[in-house]
Scaffold this active site. Structure first.
Site, short mmCIF file in Angstrom:
data_model
loop_
_atom_site.label_atom_id
_atom_site.label_comp_id
_atom_site.label_asym_id
_atom_site.label_seq_id
_atom_site.Cartn_x
_atom_site.Cartn_y
_atom_site.Cartn_z
N LYS A 4 -9.46 13.26 58.28
CA LYS A 4 -9.13 13.60 56.92
C LYS A 4 -10.25 13.33 55.78
O LYS A 4 -10.43 14.40 55.13
CB LYS A 4 -7.91 12.88 56.23
N ASP A 11 -0.64 14.98 50.95
CA ASP A 11 0.30 13.61 51.46
C ASP A 11 0.87 12.71 50.52
O ASP A 11 1.78 12.38 50.59
CB ASP A 11 -0.93 12.71 52.33
N ASN A 35 -5.69 -4.89 52.73
CA ASN A 35 -6.19 -4.22 53.96
C ASN A 35 -6.53 -5.41 54.82
O ASN A 35 -7.28 -6.36 54.08
CB ASN A 35 -7.18 -3.05 53.72
P1 NAP Z 1 -6.27 5.49 59.47
O1 NAP Z 1 -7.18 6.32 58.47
O2 NAP Z 1 -6.67 5.33 60.73
O3 NAP Z 1 -6.03 4.11 58.89
C1 NAP Z 1 -5.12 3.14 59.43
C2 NAP Z 1 -5.00 1.82 58.68
O4 NAP Z 1 -4.12 0.73 59.25
C3 NAP Z 1 -6.29 0.85 58.16
O5 NAP Z 1 -5.93 0.41 56.88
C4 NAP Z 1 -6.48 -0.17 59.25
O6 NAP Z 1 -6.81 -1.14 58.83
C5 NAP Z 1 -4.77 -0.55 59.27
N1 NAP Z 1 -4.45 -1.16 60.40
C6 NAP Z 1 -4.42 -0.63 61.95
N2 NAP Z 1 -4.13 -1.43 62.92
C7 NAP Z 1 -3.93 -2.47 62.17
C8 NAP Z 1 -3.72 -4.01 62.48
N3 NAP Z 1 -3.43 -4.05 64.08
N4 NAP Z 1 -3.43 -4.92 61.52
C9 NAP Z 1 -3.73 -4.48 60.25
N5 NAP Z 1 -4.02 -3.46 59.90
C10 NAP Z 1 -4.15 -2.25 60.80
O7 NAP Z 1 -4.70 6.18 59.42
P2 NAP Z 1 -4.28 6.90 58.37
O8 NAP Z 1 -4.33 8.39 58.51
O9 NAP Z 1 -4.23 6.37 57.08
O10 NAP Z 1 -2.39 6.86 58.87
C11 NAP Z 1 -2.04 5.40 58.75
C12 NAP Z 1 -0.47 5.43 58.99
O11 NAP Z 1 0.35 6.47 58.25
C13 NAP Z 1 -0.32 6.21 60.57
O12 NAP Z 1 0.75 5.50 61.09
C14 NAP Z 1 0.05 7.56 60.40
O13 NAP Z 1 0.88 8.08 61.50
C15 NAP Z 1 0.84 7.43 59.21
N6 NAP Z 1 0.77 8.56 58.29
C16 NAP Z 1 2.42 9.20 57.99
C17 NAP Z 1 2.28 10.40 57.29
C18 NAP Z 1 3.74 10.85 57.02
O14 NAP Z 1 3.79 12.14 56.51
N7 NAP Z 1 4.68 10.22 57.38
C19 NAP Z 1 1.15 10.90 56.58
C20 NAP Z 1 -0.01 10.49 56.69
C21 NAP Z 1 -0.12 9.18 57.86
P3 NAP Z 1 -8.54 -1.45 58.92
O15 NAP Z 1 -9.21 -0.88 57.93
O16 NAP Z 1 -8.71 -2.84 58.97
O17 NAP Z 1 -8.90 -1.03 60.37
#
Ligand code: NAP
Length: 283
Positions: A72, A109, A159
């Protein structure tokens, strides 16, 4: 989807991984019901290959693409112009490839999240109090930008990696504060959003001191596999109103569909029923 012809308008979603995406199912169902000569497919560019992939689509090879993890931020960087929300978020989930060669970035989003809140927590007003956003990735950026635009007086970002939350606080300005643990900002949160990937696949969500959350707080989980995440189950046990990620997925897809195919999604498809069936079938 009708027969593919030489005139068929092509769009899709790009991510890594992308094979789990529900977007092709949803957009193709809308295309068929709307009678639009279009198709929506999934692209899996290599992890280090998004800029070349996006530049290769310039000048109308495809009409546009939705963009998901982990591209993104690179999507925004690949664009020549960007909507205010995409620029504010520093991330785009939609790229439009115009015939004049221009690449336009948008972020639906945050809009999807606000529309999901309005649908499943009627009367919720983002300006009524601070927001607590858990996570600092691409989805969190869109959420923060939209919450600020909707009038949230403050957005607290918590975070695992504090640096990333601090980076967002610096980027968005004084209304956004970074936290390492959610104990304090949960106290006066009007809305609590899980924008981490914790809980995906059925595990525990981000830990929260639920007993300290205000009784009127609305809790949203962006994770939608499973639909009732542990995070939402815990919020419900505390008696809080909840909003699920599937509603957000559908609500961010609608403006994307309109931008890609020029018509709004047809009303005669129940997107939720369609996607729930796919989720139950393991899609
Ligand atoms: P991303 O950029 O990869 O960010 C992931 C986030 O999760 C980061 O803040 C990361 O923290 C945190 N994280 C991952 N593993 C973790 C753990 N074990 N403990 C604590 N924090 C953890 O992903 P994203 O695009 O932001 O998406 C995040 C979620 O939202 C995903 O599940 C995605 O499928 C969902 N989503 C849903 C929609 C919808 O329409 N429903 C739209 C967009 C996204 P760190 O910075 O410390 O790594």
């Amino acid at each position: 989807m009708s027969a593919i012809t030489a005139r068929t308008r092509v769009a899709g979603v790009a991510g890594a991984p992308v094979r789990h995406s529900l977007s092709p199912l949803l957009h193709n169902a809308w295309l068929k019901a709307a009678g639009v000569d279009g198709v929506y497919v999934a692209f899996a560019p290599p992890q280090d290959g998004f800029p070349a992939f996006a530049q290769g689509l310039r000048r109308g090879a495809v009409a546009g693409i939705n963009v998901t993890i982990p591209f993104k931020e690179e999507a925004l960087a690949a664009a020549d112009t960007a909507s205010d929300l995409a620029r504010a978020a520093g991330a785009a989930n939609l790229l439009l490839f115009h015939e004049d060669g221009r690449i336009e970035a948008r972020n639906t989003d945050g809009e999807g999240m606000l529309r999901a809140l309005a649908a499943q927590a009627p009367g919720f007003d983002a300006s009524s109090g601070p927001a607590l956003v858990l996570g600092a990735g691409g989805a969190a950026r869109g959420a923060i930008a939209a919450l600020l635009e909707a009038g949230a007086p403050r957005v607290n970002v918590c975070n695992r990696t504090l640096d990333r939350a601090e980076h967002l606080a610096a980027r968005f300005g004084p209304r956004v504060r970074a936290w390492e643990r959610p104990d304090l900002p949960v106290l006066d949160a009007a809305v609590i959003v899980n924008a981490t990937s914790l809980g995906l696949g059925g595990g525990a969500g981000p830990p929260l001191p639920w007993d300290r959350a205000p009784a009127e707080a609305v809790v949203m989980d962006m994770v939608y596999k499973p639909l009732r995440t542990q995070f939402l189950i815990e919020a419900e046990a505390r008696g809080l109103r909840t909003v699920d990620g599937l509603e957000m997925l559908i609500r961010q897809a609608a403006p994307s569909f309109e931008a890609l195919f020029g018509v709004p999604p047809p009303a005669d498809i129940d997107a939720r029923v369609l996607l729930l069936a796919a989720l139950e079938a393991g899609g």
